[in-house]
Design a protein around this motif. Structure first.
Motif: not given
Length: 176
Positions: A11, A63-64
């Motif tokens: 993440t 958010e990746e």
């Protein structure tokens, strides 16, 4: 019966690359918002990141999700038209390389380079790299420093014209 392999991922928190905004010349106020563009140079897509008074340091990839592979990004500040703010025009090229270690766990190598290719920071830490990319803006209360000399010219002109008017009035007064 067929097994399907779904790859693991890291993440953005595990990558840990943070944009840190610094403001010099004055304190932050509630209206301060600075915007940045993060471009995925592999896919030619961009997203906006912003910092504000309450979020001066933000996770760039919050958010990746990253699977094994190599990723390339460009990060730069969106420069606003302001005669009192000197914006940081730095451009950073970010490379993230995700691979498996000897224990079959995903690890990331993060490299940040400036526009000329000089490495600013590089880490081979597994998870939680916590790399900082810093942008520094400087508030300049006088418009002279940004090349906008209009305000100074206006005050100097007023001063000179006042002096001329004063001399003219005194000469006129002595003629009577």
């Amino acid at each position: 019966f067929e097994n399907t392999y779904i790859p693991g991922h890291l993440t953005g928190d595990e990558i840990g690359l943070y944009l840190n905004k610094v403001l010099k010349g004055r304190d932050w106020n509630s209206k301060d918002v600075f915007k940045f563009t993060l471009t995925d140079t592999d896919n030619n897509t961009s997203k906006e990141i912003q910092t504000d008074t309450n979020h001066r340091s933000v996770n760039i990839f919050a958010e990746e999700k990253f699977i094994e592979g190599e990723y390339h990004y460009e990060l730069k500040e969106q420069i606003e038209n302001s005669s009192k703010m000197l914006y940081d025009d730095s451009v950073y090229n970010i490379t993230i390389f995700v691979a498996k270690d000897d224990n079959d766990a995903l690890v990331a190598k993060v490299t940040v380079a400036d526009a000329e290719g000089k490495i600013v920071t590089e880490t081979e830490t597994a998870q939680q790299c916590n790399v900082q990319v810093e942008f520094v803006n400087t508030y300049i209360p006088y418009s002279v420093a940004t090349g906008d000399n209009f305000a100074v010219f206006r005050w100097a002109s007023l001063f000179i014209l006042s002096g001329i008017a004063l001399v003219w009035l005194r000469k006129k007064a002595y003629r009577c």
